[in-house]
Design a protein around this motif. Structure first.
Motif, PDB file in Angstrom:
ATOM      1  N   GLY B  53      -7.866 -12.022   1.894  1.00 51.97           N
ATOM      2  CA  GLY B  53      -7.768 -11.671   0.215  1.00 51.97           C
ATOM      3  C   GLY B  53      -6.249 -11.413  -0.117  1.00 51.97           C
ATOM      4  N   PHE B  54      -5.771 -10.410   0.450  1.00 50.61           N
ATOM      5  CA  PHE B  54      -4.483 -10.162   0.212  1.00 50.61           C
ATOM      6  C   PHE B  54      -3.436 -11.144   0.406  1.00 50.61           C
ATOM      7  N   THR B  55      -3.681 -12.063   1.446  1.00 56.61           N
ATOM      8  CA  THR B  55      -2.638 -13.224   1.696  1.00 56.61           C
ATOM      9  C   THR B  55      -2.939 -14.093   0.413  1.00 56.61           C
ATOM     10  N   PHE B  56      -3.923 -14.265  -0.244  1.00 54.74           N
ATOM     11  CA  PHE B  56      -4.190 -15.339  -1.280  1.00 54.74           C
ATOM     12  C   PHE B  56      -3.560 -14.396  -2.498  1.00 54.74           C
ATOM     13  N   TRP B  57      -3.862 -13.199  -2.618  1.00 53.53           N
ATOM     14  CA  TRP B  57      -3.410 -12.365  -3.904  1.00 53.53           C
ATOM     15  C   TRP B  57      -1.831 -12.244  -3.864  1.00 53.53           C
ATOM     16  N   LEU B  61       0.404 -14.414  -6.758  1.00 54.36           N
ATOM     17  CA  LEU B  61       1.168 -13.556  -7.832  1.00 54.36           C
ATOM     18  C   LEU B  61       2.653 -14.045  -7.868  1.00 54.36           C
ATOM     19  N   SER B  62       3.158 -13.919  -6.569  1.00 55.94           N
ATOM     20  CA  SER B  62       4.540 -14.507  -6.065  1.00 55.94           C
ATOM     21  C   SER B  62       4.796 -15.817  -6.708  1.00 55.94           C
ATOM     22  N   THR B 134       7.024  -1.389  -0.290  1.00 57.54           N
ATOM     23  CA  THR B 134       5.965  -1.535  -1.483  1.00 57.54           C
ATOM     24  C   THR B 134       5.787  -3.005  -1.963  1.00 57.54           C
ATOM     25  N   PHE B 135       4.806  -3.203  -2.856  1.00 62.29           N
ATOM     26  CA  PHE B 135       4.515  -4.458  -3.020  1.00 62.29           C
ATOM     27  C   PHE B 135       5.334  -5.301  -4.092  1.00 62.29           C
ATOM     28  N   THR B 136       6.068  -4.461  -4.661  1.00 63.97           N
ATOM     29  CA  THR B 136       7.064  -4.980  -5.521  1.00 63.97           C
ATOM     30  C   THR B 136       8.299  -5.855  -4.697  1.00 63.97           C
ATOM     31  N   ALA B 137       8.667  -4.831  -3.493  1.00 66.56           N
ATOM     32  CA  ALA B 137       9.588  -5.598  -2.584  1.00 66.56           C
ATOM     33  C   ALA B 137       9.193  -7.171  -2.262  1.00 66.56           C
ATOM     34  N   ILE B 138       7.956  -7.201  -1.917  1.00 61.62           N
ATOM     35  CA  ILE B 138       7.355  -8.425  -1.314  1.00 61.62           C
ATOM     36  C   ILE B 138       7.445  -9.567  -2.457  1.00 61.62           C
ATOM     37  N   LEU B 139       7.254  -9.108  -3.683  1.00 61.59           N
ATOM     38  CA  LEU B 139       7.002 -10.018  -4.705  1.00 61.59           C
ATOM     39  C   LEU B 139       8.665 -10.642  -4.994  1.00 61.59           C
ATOM     40  N   ILE B 140       9.458  -9.546  -5.213  1.00 64.04           N
ATOM     41  CA  ILE B 140      10.707  -9.895  -5.716  1.00 64.04           C
ATOM     42  C   ILE B 140      11.611 -10.605  -4.707  1.00 64.04           C
ATOM     43  N   ALA B 141      11.260 -10.186  -3.190  1.00 64.65           N
ATOM     44  CA  ALA B 141      11.920 -11.096  -2.316  1.00 64.65           C
ATOM     45  C   ALA B 141      11.366 -12.770  -2.163  1.00 64.65           C
ATOM     46  N   HIS B 142      10.095 -12.778  -2.407  1.00 65.34           N
ATOM     47  CA  HIS B 142       9.670 -14.072  -2.542  1.00 65.34           C
ATOM     48  C   HIS B 142      10.018 -14.888  -3.595  1.00 65.34           C
ATOM     49  N   VAL B 143      10.386 -14.223  -4.842  1.00 66.20           N
ATOM     50  CA  VAL B 143      10.941 -14.535  -6.133  1.00 66.20           C
ATOM     51  C   VAL B 143      12.378 -15.132  -5.675  1.00 66.20           C
ATOM     52  N   PHE B 144      13.193 -14.252  -4.971  1.00 63.09           N
ATOM     53  CA  PHE B 144      14.479 -14.520  -4.658  1.00 63.09           C
ATOM     54  C   PHE B 144      14.825 -15.928  -3.782  1.00 63.09           C
ATOM     55  N   TYR B 145      13.703 -15.799  -2.704  1.00 61.00           N
ATOM     56  CA  TYR B 145      13.509 -17.074  -1.556  1.00 61.00           C
ATOM     57  C   TYR B 145      13.277 -18.449  -2.663  1.00 61.00           C
ATOM     58  N   PHE B 200       3.761 -21.678  -2.855  1.00 59.75           N
ATOM     59  CA  PHE B 200       2.470 -20.797  -2.592  1.00 59.75           C
ATOM     60  C   PHE B 200       2.339 -21.278  -0.788  1.00 59.75           C
ATOM     61  N   ILE B 201       2.801 -22.331  -0.390  1.00 61.21           N
ATOM     62  CA  ILE B 201       2.715 -22.347   0.945  1.00 61.21           C
ATOM     63  C   ILE B 201       3.426 -21.483   1.752  1.00 61.21           C
ATOM     64  N   PHE B 202       4.786 -21.454   1.096  1.00 61.69           N
ATOM     65  CA  PHE B 202       5.934 -20.699   1.721  1.00 61.69           C
ATOM     66  C   PHE B 202       5.231 -19.134   1.557  1.00 61.69           C
ATOM     67  N   ASN B 203       4.951 -18.643   0.331  1.00 61.48           N
ATOM     68  CA  ASN B 203       4.556 -17.428   0.282  1.00 61.48           C
ATOM     69  C   ASN B 203       3.225 -17.018   1.028  1.00 61.48           C
TER      70      ASN B 203
END
Lengths: 341, 555
Positions: B53-57, B61-62, B134-145, B200-203
């Protein structure tokens, strides 16, 4: 009634339109004719509202619409490359304007059917536009522009990307449709044949200025400048100078009218010469070439090292190439004098 | 081209031994005790449900965030001319080629407890901001990538759409937003969907970012495979998760391939005339947005490089020098911070990485060159035609799945490579092979027989033909392929984290360990090592860009 007042437009500091004034009365088809880069497509974009003029005003029925966005003008525009919506089928393209206007589904369907019938594409509603031929795409673009019943229809080189045979056929059909719908239209083209065939009046543009405006036969009979003459396909244009009451041209001296500047351009109309020495003015030259054009001969005559083109009825009996030939003309009918460019 | 048809055995054998056999072993391990038990575990185990669930979520979101930032930028890039446009394109594509550990270290250098921002807060007597873990760190790094994917795929597609089609809609009575909804969006749809799916695949398979920036409380399928394998040594559960991951990624990849095939639908080839922004307000807003974007891309990487040569902490015992510029962290690269068997000095990690990368280059070219040659032929045997999709399979397989497959399959007879130093390069070759082949095939195809004939007609001897036609055209491509393999090898983290021997960590593995250690010097070593890794991979990719002849940069 469309009215343009002193429209100017620059791109990157270069003037594209320099003060255009124009009126198109209701029901008239006005052709904007000019070489590429003369500003005709830009003028069309300004009327459509896709571009803003740097100065000047666009008026429709007396109301200033210069700053009205394109979607509120109620004008139709047919693009040179058609700009069909690739993700919509034929019906979806033609219906688009009606859907944007919030028409009911049945009414839309009826109007689309009528528009497709008008252009001869009935039954192709569900076809993918990319599967259509060039001529069919052109008709879809026309039907799409016509379907919302625009107050003004603009066509930007609508036949430009078609081959010659198709062009001639569609030109006739297009002229018929415009007449039948009694639509006020602006027709942009660089081809004078097209303009002759379709327009009530022709406006010739040269480097962002209006060079001449008038009915096709007026323009043909009395071009206002050397540019217009050349653009309408008249080839016998020569520089000449005035000296001692005579006009000295490369093909000989002619009596000069009064009050001419010292340097002028002279047009000798190719359709104003007759064979023989009956004259008032007579030219003697050597027959250099002749092309049979069905109803006419197109003849090249060398007079004092200058080549002159002459159109003669195809019933004329021509001598062999290289033999001397005499032609005569009337100064008032065959010669136009323009100021030097 | 019947001769040399046996060459097809090279890639086939390689894939059979090092891809299909390991995956088959994972499959076998999962269902060792029959079908019932693992299936019921999948259906009933709440912790697995939470992980999936968290993987998809987080992936969803990313992806949405990346689109929200990437789409306006793609629009500006596609339709307008503005100063710094080229720079933005280049800058936005840098993160994409960098190893995850470099990106994690870079965010740590800016926003971590020892990073620039928090050290500045500390100096000002303010409480630090919590960002790492934090969750924010994951999201921002994914956006960055991944923003660059949206910029490239959607932006390029967008710029090739004729603006006349939008103009046509507006002359037919459609207002601005209706033009976007009814015309622009549907036409962009294939590019948009493909880009979103790829992001999505990369995230979905993101490992390093989640592990290092998210910390232990965020578990995706990828990190859970790692945790189950390394910490709990629960291989059956790890295998079950890997199988699940494999199914998800393969399904996503197949959908992506189908979608991107639709992208090749011909669009208007002519480039539209780009305009300057129309109003002052639009120009200011866009400038603000683009500058913020540029800062997002530049700040972490330059922050990392700067942090590797700057001491921020004041040492109370006066053992280290004063705050300010220092080369201590680079001087300390030879020091083993823990001095035990399972640690290594950064210098040794660099050495290990370079040896592995060299072996990977050799292995990848040995398999990649003949494979590409086969694929470039006009007439291909049935086996060779099968190769194309087969070769792309490792791309659609997550790094942790590959790594686990190696652990499960290759440390027992008949193929016991557990202690062999070739294990890591083999895994890296598997990851690099699709890239190597993709950069070689177009170059090989570009040498049509006509070119050689033309050269011969102009008087070139066979030797001159080879030197003036073949070598310049293919030589550059081979060099580019080698650099690809090198950059991938030195940066690879997921598979390496599982299979590298503890006493021989690679650069990314050691960065991960160093970041988890206390101490200013250790942190400095991590910064220095990350900066070097960034230079290795960034430099490699820069060289590839310069070597590029044909457009081989397809995703």
């Amino acid at each position: 009634m469309l009215e343009l007042r002193n429209i100017t437009k620059h791109y990157d500091g270069k003037p594209v339109l320099a003060g255009i004034d124009l009126q198109v009365p209701p029901g008239e088809v006005l052709a904007l004719l000019g070489p590429s880069g003369s500003g005709k497509s830009t003028l069309l974009s300004i009327v459509a509202g896709l571009e803003m003029p740097d100065s000047g005003h666009v008026l429709w029925n007396g109301v200033d619409i210069t700053h009205t966005p394109p979607h509120q003008r109620g004008f139709g525009l047919m693009f040179q490359d058609y700009a069909l919506f690739p993700h919509r089928d034929v019906f979806g393209n033609v219906a688009f304007g009606l859907q944007m206007a919030g028409q009911a589904a049945e009414q839309t369907a009826a109007r689309v059917r009528a528009a497709l019938e008008l252009v001869g594409l009935q039954g192709l509603e569900r076809r993918d536009v990319s599967s259509l031929s060039g001529g069919e795409q052109q008709r879809v673009a026309l039907a799409r522009a016509l379907a919302p019943q625009p107050q003004l229809l603009m066509l930007d080189e609508p036949l430009g990307s078609l081959d010659r045979a198709l062009r001639t056929r569609l030109l006739g059909e297009l002229a018929g449709i415009l007449r039948q719908q009694q639509l006020t239209s602006l027709y942009v083209t660089h081809d004078q044949e097209e303009a002759y065939a379709i327009a009530d009046r022709i406006a010739i543009l040269n480097a962002g200025r209006l060079a001449q405006i008038g009915a096709p036969q007026e323009l043909y009979r009395a071009p206002a400048s050397a540019f217009v003459a050349r653009f309408l396909g008249m080839h016998n244009l020569f520089s000449a100078h005035v000296d001692g009451g005579m006009l000295h041209t490369p093909f000989g001296a002619l009596p000069a009218p009064a009050n001419l500047p010292p340097r002028v351009q002279v047009l000798l109309r190719s359709d104003g010469l007759r064979i023989g020495a009956a004259g008032p003015q007579v030219l003697t030259g050597e027959l250099r070439g002749k092309q049979f054009r069905g109803s006419q001969w197109l003849v090249q005559l060398a007079v004092q090292d200058t080549q002159i083109e002459i159109e003669l009825p195809s019933s004329t009996a021509l001598p062999a190439l290289g033999t001397p030939l005499q032609v005569s003309f009337d100064l008032a009918q065959a010669v136009h004098i323009f100021p030097d460019e | 081209m019947r001769r040399a048809a046996w060459l097809v055995l090279i890639p086939l054998l390689f894939l059979a031994l090092f891809y299909f056999y390991p995956l088959g072993s994972i499959f076998a391990l999962s269902f060792e005790g029959g079908w019932v038990q693992p299936l019921s575990k999948l259906l009933t185990d709440n912790s697995i449900h939470r992980v999936v669930g968290f993987t998809f979520w987080q992936a969803t979101l990313s992806t949405l965030l990346t689109l929200a930032i990437g789409l306006p930028a793609a629009h500006l890039l596609a339709r307008y001319e503005f100063p710094g446009k080229r720079l933005l394109r280049v800058v936005s594509s840098i993160p994409f080629v960098l190893p995850t550990l470099v990106v994690a270290a870079a965010f740590n250098a800016v926003l971590g407890p020892r990073g620039w921002f928090n050290q500045a807060l500390l100096a000002a007597g303010q409480p630090p901001v919590e960002f790492i873990n934090t969750f924010t760190a994951i999201l921002i790094a994914h956006v960055f990538y991944n923003t660059t994917i949206v910029l490239r795929m959607v932006g390029d597609f967008w710029s090739r759409l004729s603006p006349r089609i939008e103009q046509a809609a507006s002359t037919l009575g459609a207002s601005g937003w209706r033009v976007f909804v009814y015309i622009t969006l549907p036409m962009l749809a294939p590019a948009l969907a493909a880009a979103a799916l790829l992001v999505f695949i990369f995230n979905f398979t993101s490992f390093g970012v989640v592990l290092v920036l998210g910390g232990p409380q965020f578990a995706t399928i990828e990190t859970e495979i790692y945790y189950q394998t390394v910490a709990l040594f629960n291989l059956p559960t790890a295998a079950l998760l890997a199988l699940l991951q494999l199914l998800c990624t393969l399904a996503l990849t197949i959908v992506y391939t189908l979608l991107s095939a639709r992208l090749s639908r011909p669009v208007e080839p002519r480039a539209a005339r780009l305009r300057p922004l129309r109003t002052q307000r639009a120009a200011w807003l866009s400038a603000l947005f683009l500058t913020a974007l540029a800062v997002l891309f530049i700040a972490p990487l330059s922050g990392l490089a700067a942090r590797s040569v700057t001491r921020l902490e004041t040492d109370r015992r006066q053992q280290a020098g004063p705050p300010g510029f220092t080369l201590d962290y680079y001087r300390a690269l030879g020091d083993d911070p823990r001095n035990n068997l399972f640690f290594a000095s950064p210098a040794r990690a660099i050495q290990t990485s370079l040896v592995y990368a060299g072996s990977t280059v050799a292995l990848a070219l040995l398999t990649g060159v003949p494979t590409s040659w086969l694929l470039a032929q006009q007439e291909r045997t049935r086996l060779a035609r099968l190769l194309d999709p087969l070769l792309m399979l490792p791309l659609g397989t997550s790094a942790l799945t590959l790594g686990l497959g190696f652990i499960v399959a290759l440390d027992t007879p008949p193929l016991d490579l557990r202690a062999s130093p070739v294990l890591v390069p083999l895994a890296h070759t598997l990851v690099a092979l699709p890239f190597v082949v993709r950069s070689l095939v177009p170059a090989l195809r570009s040498i049509r027989p006509r070119l050689r004939q033309a050269a011969a007609m102009l008087g070139a001897t066979p030797r001159q033909v080879l030197l003036t036609i073949d070598v310049p055209l293919v030589g550059r491509a081979i060099l580019a392929a080698a650099l690809f393999a090198f950059a991938i090898s030195v940066g690879e983290f997921g598979a390496t984290a599982l299979i590298a021997r503890p006493e021989y960590p690679t650069m990314p593995v050691l960065i991960y360990r160093l970041l988890a250690q206390p101490g200013a010097l250790t942190y400095g070593q991590a910064m220095a090592l990350s900066t070097l890794l960034m230079l290795f991979t960034g430099g490699g990719m820069l060289l590839i860009e310069r070597l590029r002849i044909a457009d081989v940069g397809e995703f």
